[in-house]
Design a protein around this motif. Structure first.
Motif, PDB file in Angstrom:
ATOM      1  N   HIS A   1       0.845  -1.202   0.000  1.00  0.00           N
ATOM      2  CA  HIS A   1       0.000   0.000   0.000  1.00  0.00           C
ATOM      3  C   HIS A   1       0.873   1.242   0.000  1.00  0.00           C
ATOM      4  N   PHE A   2       0.597   2.179  -0.865  1.00  0.00           N
ATOM      5  CA  PHE A   2       1.245   3.483  -0.741  1.00  0.00           C
ATOM      6  C   PHE A   2       0.524   4.285   0.336  1.00  0.00           C
ATOM      7  N   LEU A   3       1.289   4.917   1.213  1.00  0.00           N
ATOM      8  CA  LEU A   3       0.699   5.817   2.199  1.00  0.00           C
ATOM      9  C   LEU A   3       0.642   7.234   1.627  1.00  0.00           C
ATOM     10  N   THR A   4       1.614   7.570   0.786  1.00  0.00           N
ATOM     11  CA  THR A   4       1.599   8.844   0.069  1.00  0.00           C
ATOM     12  C   THR A   4       0.529   8.745  -1.023  1.00  0.00           C
ATOM     13  N   PRO A   5      -0.348   9.754  -1.142  1.00  0.00           N
ATOM     14  CA  PRO A   5      -1.352   9.676  -2.218  1.00  0.00           C
ATOM     15  C   PRO A   5      -0.680   9.551  -3.590  1.00  0.00           C
ATOM     16  N   MET A   6      -1.196   8.658  -4.413  1.00  0.00           N
ATOM     17  CA  MET A   6      -0.592   8.382  -5.725  1.00  0.00           C
ATOM     18  C   MET A   6      -1.644   8.504  -6.820  1.00  0.00           C
ATOM     19  N   TRP A   7      -1.218   8.892  -8.000  1.00  0.00           N
ATOM     20  CA  TRP A   7      -2.089   8.905  -9.173  1.00  0.00           C
ATOM     21  C   TRP A   7      -1.449   8.020 -10.230  1.00  0.00           C
ATOM     22  N   HIS A   8      -1.995   6.808 -10.380  1.00  0.00           N
ATOM     23  CA  HIS A   8      -1.361   5.832 -11.281  1.00  0.00           C
ATOM     24  C   HIS A   8      -2.394   4.762 -11.634  1.00  0.00           C
ATOM     25  N   PRO A   9      -2.408   4.302 -12.896  1.00  0.00           N
ATOM     26  CA  PRO A   9      -3.411   3.297 -13.307  1.00  0.00           C
ATOM     27  C   PRO A   9      -3.386   2.012 -12.487  1.00  0.00           C
ATOM     28  N   ASN A  10      -2.238   1.632 -11.938  1.00  0.00           N
ATOM     29  CA  ASN A  10      -2.152   0.342 -11.243  1.00  0.00           C
ATOM     30  C   ASN A  10      -2.133   0.467  -9.716  1.00  0.00           C
ATOM     31  N   ILE A  11      -2.505   1.670  -9.235  1.00  0.00           N
ATOM     32  CA  ILE A  11      -2.597   1.861  -7.780  1.00  0.00           C
ATOM     33  C   ILE A  11      -4.023   2.305  -7.449  1.00  0.00           C
ATOM     34  N   TYR A  12      -4.706   1.541  -6.608  1.00  0.00           N
ATOM     35  CA  TYR A  12      -6.058   1.903  -6.196  1.00  0.00           C
ATOM     36  C   TYR A  12      -6.034   3.243  -5.469  1.00  0.00           C
ATOM     37  N   LYS A  13      -7.195   3.891  -5.419  1.00  0.00           N
ATOM     38  CA  LYS A  13      -7.237   5.199  -4.770  1.00  0.00           C
ATOM     39  C   LYS A  13      -6.900   5.097  -3.275  1.00  0.00           C
TER      40      LYS A  13
ATOM     41  N   ILE B   1      11.444  -3.451  -7.004  1.00  0.00           N
ATOM     42  CA  ILE B   1      12.018  -3.142  -8.320  1.00  0.00           C
ATOM     43  C   ILE B   1      10.911  -3.143  -9.381  1.00  0.00           C
ATOM     44  N   SER B   2       9.990  -4.093  -9.302  1.00  0.00           N
ATOM     45  CA  SER B   2       8.866  -4.122 -10.255  1.00  0.00           C
ATOM     46  C   SER B   2       7.967  -2.903 -10.083  1.00  0.00           C
ATOM     47  N   VAL B   3       7.734  -2.506  -8.825  1.00  0.00           N
ATOM     48  CA  VAL B   3       6.854  -1.359  -8.580  1.00  0.00           C
ATOM     49  C   VAL B   3       7.495  -0.079  -9.130  1.00  0.00           C
ATOM     50  N   ILE B   4       8.810   0.048  -8.937  1.00  0.00           N
ATOM     51  CA  ILE B   4       9.499   1.242  -9.450  1.00  0.00           C
ATOM     52  C   ILE B   4       9.406   1.281 -10.976  1.00  0.00           C
ATOM     53  N   SER B   5       9.551   0.139 -11.624  1.00  0.00           N
ATOM     54  CA  SER B   5       9.458   0.175 -13.085  1.00  0.00           C
ATOM     55  C   SER B   5       8.005   0.365 -13.534  1.00  0.00           C
ATOM     56  N   MET B   6       7.071  -0.084 -12.714  1.00  0.00           N
ATOM     57  CA  MET B   6       5.648   0.149 -13.015  1.00  0.00           C
ATOM     58  C   MET B   6       5.307   1.637 -13.021  1.00  0.00           C
ATOM     59  N   LEU B   7       5.995   2.410 -12.163  1.00  0.00           N
ATOM     60  CA  LEU B   7       5.669   3.839 -12.070  1.00  0.00           C
ATOM     61  C   LEU B   7       5.772   4.507 -13.436  1.00  0.00           C
ATOM     62  N   SER B   8       6.852   4.191 -14.162  1.00  0.00           N
ATOM     63  CA  SER B   8       7.010   4.843 -15.458  1.00  0.00           C
ATOM     64  C   SER B   8       6.374   4.055 -16.591  1.00  0.00           C
TER      65      SER B   8
ATOM     66  N   PRO C   1       3.022   2.074 -16.813  1.00  0.00           N
ATOM     67  CA  PRO C   1       1.775   1.473 -16.308  1.00  0.00           C
ATOM     68  C   PRO C   1       1.320   0.313 -17.184  1.00  0.00           C
ATOM     69  N   ASN C   2       0.611  -0.625 -16.566  1.00  0.00           N
ATOM     70  CA  ASN C   2       0.026  -1.741 -17.310  1.00  0.00           C
ATOM     71  C   ASN C   2      -1.454  -1.440 -17.528  1.00  0.00           C
ATOM     72  N   ASP C   3      -1.761  -1.216 -18.780  1.00  0.00           N
ATOM     73  CA  ASP C   3      -3.086  -0.792 -19.187  1.00  0.00           C
ATOM     74  C   ASP C   3      -4.123  -1.912 -19.059  1.00  0.00           C
ATOM     75  N   GLU C   4      -3.643  -3.165 -19.038  1.00  0.00           N
ATOM     76  CA  GLU C   4      -4.534  -4.333 -19.104  1.00  0.00           C
ATOM     77  C   GLU C   4      -5.382  -4.494 -17.852  1.00  0.00           C
ATOM     78  N   SER C   5      -4.824  -4.072 -16.710  1.00  0.00           N
ATOM     79  CA  SER C   5      -5.530  -4.365 -15.476  1.00  0.00           C
ATOM     80  C   SER C   5      -5.546  -3.137 -14.572  1.00  0.00           C
ATOM     81  N   PRO C   6      -6.294  -2.104 -14.978  1.00  0.00           N
ATOM     82  CA  PRO C   6      -6.261  -0.882 -14.188  1.00  0.00           C
ATOM     83  C   PRO C   6      -6.901  -1.053 -12.819  1.00  0.00           C
ATOM     84  N   ALA C   7      -6.277  -0.437 -11.798  1.00  0.00           N
ATOM     85  CA  ALA C   7      -6.826  -0.422 -10.452  1.00  0.00           C
ATOM     86  C   ALA C   7      -7.538   0.916 -10.230  1.00  0.00           C
ATOM     87  N   ASN C   8      -6.963   1.954 -10.823  1.00  0.00           N
ATOM     88  CA  ASN C   8      -7.592   3.273 -10.784  1.00  0.00           C
ATOM     89  C   ASN C   8      -8.065   3.577 -12.205  1.00  0.00           C
ATOM     90  N   ILE C   9      -9.363   3.367 -12.435  1.00  0.00           N
ATOM     91  CA  ILE C   9      -9.887   3.445 -13.800  1.00  0.00           C
ATOM     92  C   ILE C   9      -9.807   4.867 -14.355  1.00  0.00           C
TER      93      ILE C   9
END
Lengths: 265, 166
Positions: free
Chosen positions: B72-84, B121-128, B130-138
């Motif tokens: 879980h990110f505690l810092t608010p994030m805006w990213h397709p693969n991170i839920y609100k 390491i996967s999460v850091i590469s996900m930041l730049s 995003p995986n469009d196939e399975s969005p968590a934040n639509i």
């Protein structure tokens, strides 16, 4: 799985359903006690004549069976238990040393294939210790072995290592297995097949992996397949031996999706 | 209860503290509990997240490493693969066969030889990427697909906020 209306079936429903299945599975023993083969009748529908006929056939050859938890690890757990049980009972040091060298060589292969030694060693050392203790006579009886197989610090690590051992064998003998992988799955490389179908815990294994497990460990296995199908043969129970034509030393009952251990009369 | 998970987590943590990996740091939320980690991720250079400083937790169960941790990110994030609510949803945090999330078959899944390090390491590469196939934040996924400029602006706002929070 039954058809579900996806609009009303949310992720949390899915997770809840998974948890229910899991808690049901966890109520059965990891490795059960030996039971009379007669009790197998209750494990199937008693009104299904076809199945009861097959059980009659099984009873001719087997006297006892032992259940293994159906958590997706059942084949590997049943296989490893049977191999260790034979080592405990026969006290055959040649076989024990052979199995231990299979373990050691597989660790070297995995490291050469680029797997992280530091993390693998956690699993390897638990299984290696178990086999060493059998060799040294510290695990003296099958009851003691059964205790170890359900011990929280042993039960998963040994299965996990077996999965990687089989994976290393399949990758190093890829030429032999890739035709089956291409023919029966949608994987196109051994690497993707092993990572997806084998290396993850709780993943049910297919026949290709069953065959590779026997080859990797130099063990001969006979599967007795009991399902509800009517076979066009005088012998109703379908028997498969790995490797083909070999003289089996361990025996398992196969029902679609599940394996248990059988003991010869 | 198994000691295996705790031993393994202790080993991973001490290894990370001895030989830190660039891009993140890891420690325990509470020194008496190995099963809850606090991690700080530095926004990777040359990406939208550059300059950001993101706090997250990794929670493990005693079935680790048979089963993956939850992040879980505690810092608010805006990213397709991170839920609100901050929960991270990428393939490496799911075991093989867990196909309900719509990942491609070839995507990297959780295996017992993965670790907190391989997840981060996967999460850091996900930041730049995003995986469009399975969005968590639509909403974020839609914006990333259809209004890249708006998406970039929004991410930059979140990055600035993360700096202020520090």
């Amino acid at each position: 799985m039954d058809h579900v209306d996806s609009s009303s079936f949310s992720m949390s429903d899915y997770e809840r359903q998974q948890e229910e299945i899991e808690s049901e599975t966890k109520s059965s023993p990891i490795v059960g006690d030996k039971q009379s083969i007669e009790s197998l009748r209750q494990a199937y529908n008693p009104d299904n004549e076809q199945v009861q006929k097959k059980i009659n056939e099984l009873i001719q050859n087997y006297s006892v069976w032992r259940t293994v938890r159906g958590d997706g690890n059942c084949f590997i757990r049943a296989f490893l238990f049977s191999v260790c049980e034979e080592l405990v009972l026969k006290k055959d040091t040649t076989k024990q040393k052979h199995f231990q060298s299979v373990l050691k060589n597989s660790l070297e292969s995995l490291v050469n294939l680029g797997y992280p030694e530091m993390l693998l060693d956690d699993f390897y050392s638990v299984l290696d210790d178990l086999v060493t203790e059998i060799g040294e006579g510290k695990i003296k009886s099958v009851d003691e072995l059964q205790q170890r197989f359900v011990d929280p610090d042993t039960k998963d690590a040994i299965i996990c290592y077996m999965r990687f051992l089989i994976s290393a064998y399949m990758q190093l003998n890829g030429d032999e297995y890739i035709p089956y992988v291409l023919g029966t799955t949608d994987h196109v490389t051994m690497d993707s097949y092993c990572k997806t179908e084998l290396e993850g815990m709780y993943k049910e294994v297919d026949n290709i992996i069953v065959s590779a497990t026997c080859a990797a460990c130099g063990v001969s296995l006979r599967l007795e397949c009991v399902d509800a199908q009517n076979r066009d043969s005088t012998q109703q129970v379908q028997t498969i031996t790995f490797p083909d034509q070999s003289e089996p030393t361990i025996f398992m009952l196969y029902r679609p999706g599940h394996y248990d251990i059988l003991y010869k009369r | 209860m198994s000691n295996h998970a705790a031993l393994r987590l202790g080993k991973e943590l001490s290894e990370l503290q001895k030989n830190p990996v660039e891009g993140f740091s890891a420690g325990l939320v509470d020194d008496s509990n190995l099963f809850e980690w606090e991690v700080f991720i530095v926004g990777p250079p040359d990406t939208l997240y550059e300059g950001g400083f993101f706090r997250a937790t990794l929670k493990f169960t005693d079935e680790y490493p048979n089963k993956p941790p939850v992040m879980h990110f505690l810092t608010p994030m805006w990213h397709p693969n991170i839920y609100k609510d901050g929960k991270v949803c990428i393939s490496i945090l799911h075991p093989p066969g867990d196909d309900e999330y719509g990942y491609e078959k070839s995507s990297e899944r959780w295996l017992p030889i993965h670790s907190a390090e391989s997840v981060l390491i996967s999460v850091i590469s996900m930041l730049s990427a995003p995986n469009d196939e399975s969005p968590a934040n639509i909403d974020a996924a839609k914006q990333w697909r259809e209004q890249k400029d708006e998406y970039k602006k929004k991410v930059k706002q979140f990055v600035r906020k993360s700096q202020e929070e520090m």
